[in-house]
Design a protein around this motif. Structure first.
Motif, PDB file in Angstrom:
ATOM      1  N   TYR A   1      96.357 -66.851  10.589  1.00 45.04           N
ATOM      2  CA  TYR A   1      96.626 -65.541   9.996  1.00 45.04           C
ATOM      3  C   TYR A   1      96.704 -65.652   8.484  1.00 45.04           C
ATOM      4  O   TYR A   1      96.078 -64.879   7.759  1.00 45.04           O
ATOM      5  CB  TYR A   1      97.937 -64.970  10.555  1.00 45.04           C
ATOM      6  CG  TYR A   1      98.417 -63.726   9.845  1.00 45.04           C
ATOM      7  CD1 TYR A   1      98.048 -62.467  10.312  1.00 45.04           C
ATOM      8  CD2 TYR A   1      99.235 -63.796   8.720  1.00 45.04           C
ATOM      9  CE1 TYR A   1      98.481 -61.317   9.670  1.00 45.04           C
ATOM     10  CE2 TYR A   1      99.669 -62.655   8.072  1.00 45.04           C
ATOM     11  CZ  TYR A   1      99.293 -61.418   8.553  1.00 45.04           C
ATOM     12  OH  TYR A   1      99.715 -60.277   7.918  1.00 45.04           O
TER      13      TYR A   1
ATOM     14  N   LEU B   1      97.626 -53.506  20.800  1.00 44.03           N
ATOM     15  CA  LEU B   1      99.047 -53.805  20.640  1.00 44.03           C
ATOM     16  C   LEU B   1      99.498 -54.696  21.791  1.00 44.03           C
ATOM     17  O   LEU B   1      99.132 -54.457  22.947  1.00 44.03           O
ATOM     18  CB  LEU B   1      99.841 -52.490  20.647  1.00 44.03           C
ATOM     19  CG  LEU B   1     101.348 -52.588  20.558  1.00 44.03           C
ATOM     20  CD1 LEU B   1     101.745 -52.998  19.140  1.00 44.03           C
ATOM     21  CD2 LEU B   1     101.974 -51.247  20.907  1.00 44.03           C
TER      22      LEU B   1
ATOM     23  N   GLY C   1      96.779 -60.329  14.877  1.00 50.56           N
ATOM     24  CA  GLY C   1      98.090 -59.706  14.985  1.00 50.56           C
ATOM     25  C   GLY C   1      99.175 -60.685  15.409  1.00 50.56           C
ATOM     26  O   GLY C   1      98.897 -61.715  16.017  1.00 50.56           O
ATOM     27  N   TYR C   2     100.409 -60.318  15.105  1.00 48.29           N
ATOM     28  CA  TYR C   2     101.537 -61.158  15.514  1.00 48.29           C
ATOM     29  C   TYR C   2     101.692 -61.187  17.034  1.00 48.29           C
ATOM     30  O   TYR C   2     102.196 -62.157  17.594  1.00 48.29           O
ATOM     31  CB  TYR C   2     102.828 -60.684  14.846  1.00 48.29           C
ATOM     32  CG  TYR C   2     102.951 -61.167  13.425  1.00 48.29           C
ATOM     33  CD1 TYR C   2     103.480 -62.420  13.160  1.00 48.29           C
ATOM     34  CD2 TYR C   2     102.524 -60.395  12.358  1.00 48.29           C
ATOM     35  CE1 TYR C   2     103.587 -62.887  11.861  1.00 48.29           C
ATOM     36  CE2 TYR C   2     102.622 -60.849  11.049  1.00 48.29           C
ATOM     37  CZ  TYR C   2     103.167 -62.094  10.818  1.00 48.29           C
ATOM     38  OH  TYR C   2     103.260 -62.551   9.526  1.00 48.29           O
TER      39      TYR C   2
ATOM     40  N   ASP D   1      96.565 -54.172  25.229  1.00 44.09           N
ATOM     41  CA  ASP D   1      95.874 -54.592  24.007  1.00 44.09           C
ATOM     42  C   ASP D   1      94.463 -54.008  23.956  1.00 44.09           C
ATOM     43  O   ASP D   1      93.993 -53.589  22.901  1.00 44.09           O
ATOM     44  CB  ASP D   1      95.825 -56.113  23.903  1.00 44.09           C
ATOM     45  CG  ASP D   1      95.527 -56.590  22.493  1.00 44.09           C
ATOM     46  OD1 ASP D   1      95.862 -55.871  21.531  1.00 44.09           O
ATOM     47  OD2 ASP D   1      94.955 -57.679  22.347  1.00 44.09           O
TER      48      ASP D   1
ATOM     49  N   ALA E   1      94.902 -58.607   7.094  1.00 43.02           N
ATOM     50  CA  ALA E   1      95.276 -59.317   8.325  1.00 43.02           C
ATOM     51  C   ALA E   1      94.052 -59.485   9.209  1.00 43.02           C
ATOM     52  O   ALA E   1      93.254 -58.569   9.356  1.00 43.02           O
ATOM     53  CB  ALA E   1      96.360 -58.551   9.063  1.00 43.02           C
TER      54      ALA E   1
END
Length: 172
Positions: A77, A34, A90-91, A29, A87
């Motif tokens: 979110y 990510l 993040g998911y 991340d 956004a």
């Protein structure tokens, strides 16, 4: 990671997996912004399996922790999305908090979020001071996974080293 005073030989692989996955997720991340599903799901399922095998009386709190961890950031979110039209989280962060909820139970989510948010805010403020005008506090993306990982890992260590600290969860 609610455990007894010292882990058994059978618990050690779970703890090694927990620490290894947290470190890997934090690094990815930090570098790529990510959090891969295969790692966050592995962390979540290993947490639930750990609770099932070693502390079955905590399984309900862990399942609820996974649900509440995910839904709390999911709600945040959508609030942010409707307010700013973009956004804000993040998911992967939602899935990571769900995994931490599975490992530590729903009672720990307040401390984990408070600690991660405080560390993230502190890091951004230090970054802003060092870089002066090159970063914007409102538009520069921040990888939140490393702060969640540090907060989750420290929660595990604190709860195992100082069991009475878990009784302070009601403060948040």
């Amino acid at each position: 990671m609610a455990m007894s005073t010292s882990p058994t030989l059978f618990e050690l692989p779970f703890f090694a997996l927990y620490i290894g996955l947290l470190l890997r997720l934090a690094w990815i991340d930090y570098r790529c912004m990510l959090l891969p599903d295969n790692l966050t799901y592995s962390l979540l399922w290993s947490g639930l399996l750990y609770q099932l095998c070693f502390i079955p009386e905590n399984l309900a709190a862990s399942v609820l922790g996974a649900i509440c961890g995910y839904l709390s950031l999911w709600g945040l979110y959508w609030i942010y999305f409707y307010w700013r039209k973009c956004a804000g989280i993040g998911y992967g962060d939602m899935k990571l908090l769900a995994a931490l909820g599975a490992w530590h139970g729903w009672q720990s989510l307040g401390w984990i979020l408070f600690t991660a948010s405080s560390m993230g805010l502190f890091a951004v403020l230090i970054s802003k001071l060092l870089r002066k005008k090159s970063i914007s506090l409102t538009t520069t993306p921040l990888p939140f996974g490393p702060y969640l990982a540090i907060a989750g890992g420290s929660a595990g260590w604190i709860y195992s080293s100082f069991p009475l600290f878990k009784e302070l969860n009601f403060l948040l």
